[in-house]
Scaffold this motif. Structure first.
Motif, short mmCIF file in Angstrom:
data_model
loop_
_atom_site.label_atom_id
_atom_site.label_comp_id
_atom_site.label_asym_id
_atom_site.label_seq_id
_atom_site.Cartn_x
_atom_site.Cartn_y
_atom_site.Cartn_z
N GLU A 77 43.02 8.64 31.79
CA GLU A 77 42.08 9.77 31.91
C GLU A 77 40.90 9.58 30.96
OE1 GLU A 77 43.16 13.72 32.53
OE2 GLU A 77 45.16 13.30 33.34
N MET A 78 41.17 9.14 29.74
CA MET A 78 40.10 8.85 28.80
C MET A 78 39.16 7.80 29.37
SD MET A 78 42.33 8.65 25.26
CE MET A 78 41.03 7.77 24.40
N PHE A 79 39.74 6.78 29.97
CA PHE A 79 38.99 5.67 30.54
C PHE A 79 38.08 6.15 31.67
CE2 PHE A 79 38.95 2.18 33.74
CZ PHE A 79 38.28 1.21 33.00
N VAL A 80 38.64 6.93 32.61
CA VAL A 80 37.85 7.43 33.73
C VAL A 80 36.77 8.40 33.25
CG1 VAL A 80 37.93 8.78 35.87
CG2 VAL A 80 39.70 7.06 35.42
N ASP A 81 37.11 9.28 32.32
CA ASP A 81 36.11 10.23 31.80
C ASP A 81 34.94 9.49 31.18
OD1 ASP A 81 37.62 12.41 32.59
OD2 ASP A 81 38.53 12.74 30.63
N LEU A 82 35.22 8.40 30.46
CA LEU A 82 34.15 7.62 29.85
C LEU A 82 33.29 6.95 30.91
CD1 LEU A 82 32.83 6.53 27.28
CD2 LEU A 82 34.47 4.64 27.33
N GLN A 83 33.91 6.43 31.96
CA GLN A 83 33.13 5.80 33.02
C GLN A 83 32.21 6.81 33.70
OE1 GLN A 83 35.32 4.11 36.36
NE2 GLN A 83 33.84 2.44 36.51
N LEU A 84 32.68 8.03 33.87
CA LEU A 84 31.84 9.07 34.48
C LEU A 84 30.66 9.41 33.58
CD1 LEU A 84 34.58 11.42 35.99
CD2 LEU A 84 33.19 9.70 37.16
N ILE A 85 30.85 9.34 32.27
CA ILE A 85 29.75 9.56 31.34
C ILE A 85 28.72 8.43 31.48
CG2 ILE A 85 29.10 9.60 28.88
CD1 ILE A 85 31.79 11.02 28.36
N VAL A 86 29.21 7.21 31.61
CA VAL A 86 28.31 6.06 31.82
C VAL A 86 27.47 6.29 33.08
CG1 VAL A 86 28.18 3.60 32.36
CG2 VAL A 86 29.79 4.42 30.62
N HIS A 87 28.11 6.75 34.14
CA HIS A 87 27.42 6.93 35.42
C HIS A 87 26.36 8.03 35.37
CE1 HIS A 87 31.07 5.02 37.65
NE2 HIS A 87 30.30 4.12 37.10
N LYS A 88 26.42 8.89 34.39
CA LYS A 88 25.41 9.94 34.25
C LYS A 88 24.13 9.44 33.58
CE LYS A 88 28.68 13.82 34.04
NZ LYS A 88 29.26 14.89 33.18
N LYS A 147 18.26 -4.05 35.82
CA LYS A 147 18.26 -4.61 37.17
C LYS A 147 18.95 -3.69 38.17
CE LYS A 147 19.29 -8.85 39.75
NZ LYS A 147 19.68 -10.27 39.67
N ARG A 148 18.48 -3.73 39.41
CA ARG A 148 19.10 -2.95 40.48
C ARG A 148 20.40 -3.63 40.94
NH1 ARG A 148 16.51 2.03 42.19
NH2 ARG A 148 14.40 1.91 41.36
N PRO A 189 24.47 4.22 50.50
CA PRO A 189 23.48 5.08 49.83
C PRO A 189 22.93 4.43 48.57
CG PRO A 189 25.38 6.37 50.54
CD PRO A 189 25.74 4.93 50.76
N LYS A 190 21.63 4.63 48.37
CA LYS A 190 20.93 4.00 47.24
C LYS A 190 20.84 4.99 46.08
CE LYS A 190 18.21 1.11 50.38
NZ LYS A 190 19.03 1.45 51.57
N HIS A 191 21.49 4.65 44.97
CA HIS A 191 21.47 5.48 43.77
C HIS A 191 20.94 4.68 42.59
CE1 HIS A 191 25.07 7.94 45.60
NE2 HIS A 191 23.93 8.16 46.21
N THR A 192 20.70 5.36 41.48
CA THR A 192 20.16 4.69 40.29
C THR A 192 20.98 5.04 39.04
OG1 THR A 192 18.57 6.49 39.95
CG2 THR A 192 17.81 4.55 41.17
N LYS A 193 22.28 5.16 39.22
CA LYS A 193 23.15 5.48 38.08
C LYS A 193 23.48 4.19 37.30
CE LYS A 193 25.21 9.39 40.51
NZ LYS A 193 26.44 9.99 41.08
N LEU A 194 23.69 4.34 36.00
CA LEU A 194 24.05 3.18 35.20
C LEU A 194 25.46 2.73 35.56
CD1 LEU A 194 23.48 1.17 32.91
CD2 LEU A 194 24.38 2.86 31.30
N ALA A 237 23.89 -2.81 35.57
CA ALA A 237 22.80 -2.63 36.53
C ALA A 237 22.71 -1.15 36.86
CB ALA A 237 23.05 -3.45 37.79
N GLN A 238 21.68 -0.77 37.59
CA GLN A 238 21.58 0.61 38.06
C GLN A 238 21.83 0.64 39.56
OE1 GLN A 238 17.64 2.43 38.12
NE2 GLN A 238 16.68 0.47 37.59
N GLY A 239 22.69 1.56 39.97
CA GLY A 239 23.03 1.60 41.38
C GLY A 239 24.02 2.69 41.70
N ASN A 240 24.87 2.45 42.69
CA ASN A 240 25.82 3.43 43.18
C ASN A 240 27.10 3.41 42.34
OD1 ASN A 240 27.92 4.68 44.89
ND2 ASN A 240 26.31 4.71 46.45
N ALA A 241 27.46 4.57 41.78
CA ALA A 241 28.63 4.66 40.91
C ALA A 241 29.91 4.23 41.62
CB ALA A 241 28.77 6.09 40.39
N SER A 242 30.00 4.46 42.92
CA SER A 242 31.22 4.09 43.64
C SER A 242 31.37 2.58 43.76
CB SER A 242 31.24 4.74 45.02
OG SER A 242 31.46 6.13 44.90
#
Length: 251
Positions: A95-106, A113-114, A145-150, A177-182
């Protein structure tokens, strides 16, 4: 480099040394100057544009062994170590790991780079795959879908250090890179699957729940990120990755 350095980790074509207060990552001659400088650039961009905890990059230099990155040392254990040492706390650490990844994606790092461009280059470089498979992968990538998340690009528990205060530090931004979090989540799932399918399933379930993302959507990225992983040319992974690249299976 410091004379009192000691080897703490080795990977193919890389050696990690530690001194009293620094970590020295040395690349062999397989890595070009441009590749090493790109990793340094990624770290600098993330450090300057986000509030994430990453070890400060001190310098980039050339040594007789090859180019190296020198960073401040962060004392602690990786989440991978903690998961192995305390299996009864696996759910908590995941859970800590996933929560941190979600913070990165914000986070937003506009100059990095894209991800879409990086993945397309990797697909096109796979000449061992026939042209039809490369085309299908490219079409699938273009349709997403084209996103720009870290996106970290190699987000796994060995790249997260927990210090003595419980603060989480993220290392190894070579593939950022910046792109789709999924797409980033699909890569993490793939990396887990290569080592431990049970952890992979736990991760996927938590990521989809916490991010409110359909598993089917993350899964559509799997053939694409498997192709990206294939470019690392790790022979023991090849058969496994080729199964994921069977695009027709995910239609």
């Amino acid at each position: 480099m410091e004379e009192n350095k000691k080897v703490i980790f080795t990977r193919p074509h890389k050696t990690i040394y530690a001194t009293e207060d620094q970590i020295i990552k040395v690349f062999d001659n397989r890595y070009t100057k441009a590749e090493v400088l790109n990793e340094a650039r990624n770290e600098a961009l993330v450090e300057e544009n986000t509030e994430l905890n990453i070890p400060t990059l001190v310098s980039v230099s050339e040594t007789p062994e090859g180019w190296c990155l020198i960073r401040d040392k962060v004392e602690g254990k990786t989440l991978a170590q903690l998961m192995e040492e305390e299996p009864e706390k696996l759910q908590t650490y995941m859970e800590m790991f996933v929560d941190l990844q979600l913070i990165v994606h914000k986070q937003k790092v506009p100059a990095i780079k894209r991800l879409r461009h990086k993945l397309m280059d990797q697909i096109n470089s796979l000449k061992d795959l026939n042209a039809t498979v490369r085309y299908e992968l490219a079409v699938r990538l273009e349709s997403m879908p084209k996103h720009t998340k870290l996106c970290h690009g190699d987000f796994n528990p060995s790249n997260v250090i927990v210090d003595k205060y419980g603060k989480l530090w993220i290392i190894d931004w070579a593939h950022a890179a910046q792109g789709n979090a999924s797409a980033d989540a699909a890569m993490t799932y793939l990396l887990f699957s290569l080592e431990n399918p049970n952890k992979a399933e736990m991760y996927m379930k938590l990521f989809c729940e916490k991010s409110d993302t359909a598993r089917q959507y993350v899964s559509r990225w799997l053939p694409i990120v498997a192709a990206a992983q294939l470019t690392k040319k790790k022979e023991k992974e090849k058969e496994f990755l080729l199964r994921w690249i069977d695009v027709a299976e995910y239609q």
